[in-house]
Design a protein around this motif. Structure first.
Motif, PDB file in Angstrom:
ATOM      1  N   ILE A 366       0.847  -1.195   0.000  1.00 19.15           N
ATOM      2  CA  ILE A 366       0.000   0.000   0.000  1.00 19.15           C
ATOM      3  C   ILE A 366       0.879   1.239   0.000  1.00 19.15           C
ATOM      4  CG2 ILE A 366      -1.693   1.346   1.314  1.00 19.15           C
ATOM      5  CD1 ILE A 366      -2.756  -1.231   2.479  1.00 19.15           C
ATOM      6  N   LEU A 367       0.511   2.218  -0.798  1.00 19.64           N
ATOM      7  CA  LEU A 367       1.193   3.507  -0.822  1.00 19.64           C
ATOM      8  C   LEU A 367       0.216   4.541  -1.354  1.00 19.64           C
ATOM      9  CD1 LEU A 367       3.630   3.643  -3.879  1.00 19.64           C
ATOM     10  CD2 LEU A 367       1.925   1.884  -3.585  1.00 19.64           C
ATOM     11  N   GLY A 368       0.564   5.809  -1.221  1.00 23.92           N
ATOM     12  CA  GLY A 368      -0.346   6.774  -1.798  1.00 23.92           C
ATOM     13  C   GLY A 368      -0.171   8.195  -1.330  1.00 23.92           C
ATOM     14  N   HIS A 369      -1.019   9.047  -1.883  1.00 23.62           N
ATOM     15  CA  HIS A 369      -0.996  10.490  -1.643  1.00 23.62           C
ATOM     16  C   HIS A 369      -1.946  10.792  -0.481  1.00 23.62           C
ATOM     17  CE1 HIS A 369       0.559   9.875  -5.597  1.00 23.62           C
ATOM     18  NE2 HIS A 369      -0.617   9.754  -6.142  1.00 23.62           N
ATOM     19  N   VAL A 370      -1.561  10.350   0.703  1.00 21.81           N
ATOM     20  CA  VAL A 370      -2.502  10.345   1.819  1.00 21.81           C
ATOM     21  C   VAL A 370      -2.872  11.748   2.297  1.00 21.81           C
ATOM     22  CG1 VAL A 370      -1.980   8.036   2.647  1.00 21.81           C
ATOM     23  CG2 VAL A 370      -0.531   9.934   3.353  1.00 21.81           C
ATOM     24  N   GLY A 371      -2.167  12.775   1.853  1.00 20.42           N
ATOM     25  CA  GLY A 371      -2.512  14.127   2.249  1.00 20.42           C
ATOM     26  C   GLY A 371      -3.886  14.553   1.777  1.00 20.42           C
TER      27      GLY A 371
END
Length: 458
Positions: A366-371
Motif C-alpha cells: 500500500i502507498l499513496g498520496h494520503v494528504g
C-alpha cells in the motif's frame, strides 16, 4: 460500422501518418496494468487541430471508433481500442504555444508531457505543479482528471485547467473556458471535458495555471512503527493547517521493494515522505512543526534532503515505487487500484484494507498520496494463475465498496476506463444514468472511446 472504409478515407488525408504496421498497432494495444493487449486497426498521427477535426469527422461518417492516445501511462485500460478502430496519437502535437508570465498561465498542445513542459518553463521561474509520477501527456492528464504527489497543496487537473480546445464527434472545434480566473457564464464545459476520458471529445489545446518556483524547498522521510501511527500523523498535520507540498505514505513492503530497486537503505517500516515549499523561514517553521507532530505519533529516523539532487533522488524513488514493487515478485503483473476517502476516514480505510491484504493469499503493498485521502494497493499476481487474479479482483472490489461506504470515491486519480466500470452505479446511482445521457447527446453513435466511463444500452 465500416472501419476499413474509414481507414481508406483517412489515408488520403494523412498519407504515411496513418500507420497500419504491426509494431505500431501492438504498441498502441498495450496497457500499463493487467489488461490483455487489444490492438487498434490503425494509428493516426495528426499534426494540427484541423487534422484532428477531419479524422474525427471521417470516423464519425463511417461509425469507426476513435481512441485518443497520449503517453499510454493510464492504469484502467483507458486507451485500449476494445471495439477496434483508430488510435489517435498526439505525438506530433506536443508544443508549448504561449507562456504568459504575468497571468501565470501557459497554452500547450495535448501531446506534451509534464516533464517536457517544466523543462521548457525552467527559465521563466514558473512550473506546472500536477505530478502523477509517470511522465504522462498533459492531454491525457486532463482527460483522466489526474492528480498526484503535489495535489495536497496545488490541487488536481480539475483545479489547474482553465480552458480547452476540443474536437467534438462531428468534427466541430469548440473552446471552453477562458484566460480569466473565474466565470459565471453558463455551463462549465471545461469541467465536463476534464475527466471525460476522451468519451465526449478530443482535447487539442489546454490553458493551464502555473505556479512560481518556491524560494526554498525541504523534503524528508520519517519512519513509524505502525501504519496507524503514520496515517494518524497525516490527519493531525492536515488538521493543524500545515501547508505541505507533498505528503506520501509507503508501507513496509513498499519500502523494502524501493530499497531493493533503488539501492536505498531506508528502514523497513511504514514511512511518510514529505516536502515543504515557501520562504526559507516558512519552510523551516513548517518542517519543525511537522517534526513535532510526527514525534507525537512515534515518528523517528528523520532524513532531511535540502539539496536539489537529494530531493530529486528521493522523489524518483517514490515515482519508481510501482516498478520497484512489480520487480519484487518475479514474473508478476499487477492489478493497481486506488480509492479516495475523506481525511477523517483515512485511518479506518487503510487499516481495514491492510487487514484484508494480511488475510489474503497475494502480496499487495500500500502507498499513496494520503494528504488528500488517496491511497493505492498494488495487487501482485501471477498472470497465469486465475485464482490469484480472482483474489486480486475481490480485494479491489472490497476497497471500492469500502470507499463508497465511508463517503469516498472508487478512484481518486486513476479514472474509470473500463477497469472501474463495475462500481460506477454504486457510487453515482441515478447520476450515472445522467452521464450516459450526456454521452448520447454529444456522441450518439458511441464513436469516441466506446466502453469507457459509462455503459450504453443497445
Amino acid at each position: 460500422m465500416s472501419i476499413d472504409a474509414a481507414i481508406r478515407a483517412l489515408s488520403t488525408v494523412l498519407g504515411d501518418r496513418l500507420s497500419l504496421s504491426k509494431s505500431d498497432l501492438d504498441a498502441h494495444g498495450q496497457s500499463e496494468a493487467h489488461f490483455e493487449p487489444i490492438a487498434p486497426d490503425a494509428v493516426a498521427y495528426p499534426s494540427s487541430t484541423d487534422e484532428v477535426s477531419k479524422i474525427v469527422a471521417i470516423c464519425s461518417e463511417h461509425r469507426c471508433p476513435v481512441v485518443g492516445y497520449g503517453a499510454g501511462t493510464s492504469l484502467e485500460g483507458h486507451t485500449l481500442a476494445i471495439q477496434g478502430g483508430i488510435a489517435l496519437d498526439f505525438r506530433d502535437m506536443a508544443q508549448v504555444i504561449e507562456v504568459n508570465n504575468t497571468d501565470m498561465t501557459v497554452r500547450v498542445q495535448p501531446g506534451i508531457t509534464r516533464e517536457a513542459l517544466n523543462e521548457d518553463l525552467r527559465a521563466t521561474g514558473l512550473f506546472f505543479p500536477v505530478d502523477p509520477g509517470a511522465n504522462a501527456s498533459l492531454g491525457g492528464m486532463a482527460s483522466t482528471r489526474a492528480s498526484g504527489t503535489t495535489a495536497v497543496r496545488y490541487g488536481t487537473m480539475r483545479d489547474n485547467v482553465m480552458a480547452l480546445e476540443v474536437v467534438l464527434v462531428d468534427g466541430r472545434i469548440i473552446r471552453t473556458g477562458s484566460g480569466a480566473r473565474k466565470s459565471s457564464a453558463g455551463y462549465d464545459l471545461t469541467a465536463l471535458m476534464v475527466g471525460s476520458e476522451g468519451t465526449l471529445g478530443l482535447i487539442t489545446e489546454l490553458t493551464l495555471k502555473l505556479q512560481g518556483q518556491p524560494e526554498a524547498t525541504a523534503a524528508a522521510t520519517c519512519a513509524f512503527k505502525t501504519i496507524d501511527e503514520a496515517v494518524d500523523a497525516v490527519t493531525a498535520t492536515i488538521a493543524m493547517g500545515i501547508p505541505m507540498a507533498r505528503i506520501e505514505f509507503l508501507d513496509a513492503a513498499s519500502v523494502a521493494a524501493v530499497n531493493a530497486y533503488s539501492k536505498a537503505d531506508i528502514p523497513v517500516s511504514p514511512h511518510l515522505m514529505v516536502e515543504f515549499h515557501g520562504s526559507d523561514q516558512g519552510v523551516a517553521e513548517q518542517a519543525e512543526r511537522f517534526g513535532e507532530i510526527a514525534a507525537e505519533f512515534g515518528g523517528s529516523a528523520f532524513e532531511w534532503a535540502t539539496k536539489p539532487e537529494d530531493r530529486t533522488r528521493l522523489w524518483q524513488m517514490r515515482h519508481h515505487a510501482y516498478w520497484a514493487i512489480l520487480a519484487s515478485r518475479k514474473g508478476a503483473t499487477a492489478i493497481v487500484t486506488d480509492v479516495c476517502v475523506p481525511i477523517s476516514k483515512l485511518a479506518q480505510a487503510v487499516a481495514e484494507t491492510q487487514a484484508d491484504i494480511d488475510a489474503s493469499t497475494i502480496p499487495a503493498p500500500i502507498l499513496g498520496h494520503v494528504g488528500d485521502g488517496n491511497f493505492h494497493a498494488i495487487l501482485l499476481i501471477d498472470p497465469d494463475n486465475a485464482a490469484e487474479k480472482q483474489e486480486a479482483q475481490r480485494l479491489s472490489s472490497r476497497m471500492a465498496e469500502r470507499a463508497i461506504a465511508l463517503g469516498g470515491t472508487i478512484t481518486g486519480e486513476h479514472g474509470v476506463g473500463m477497469g472501474k466500470l463495475p462500481y460506477m452505479a454504486a457510487e453515482h446511482g441515478a447520476g450515472w444514468d445522467v452521464m450516459a445521457q450526456i454521452k448520447r447527446a454529444l456522441d450518439p453513435e458511441n464513436i469516441l472511446n466506446p466502453g469507457k466511463v459509462v455503459r450504453l444500452n443497445g
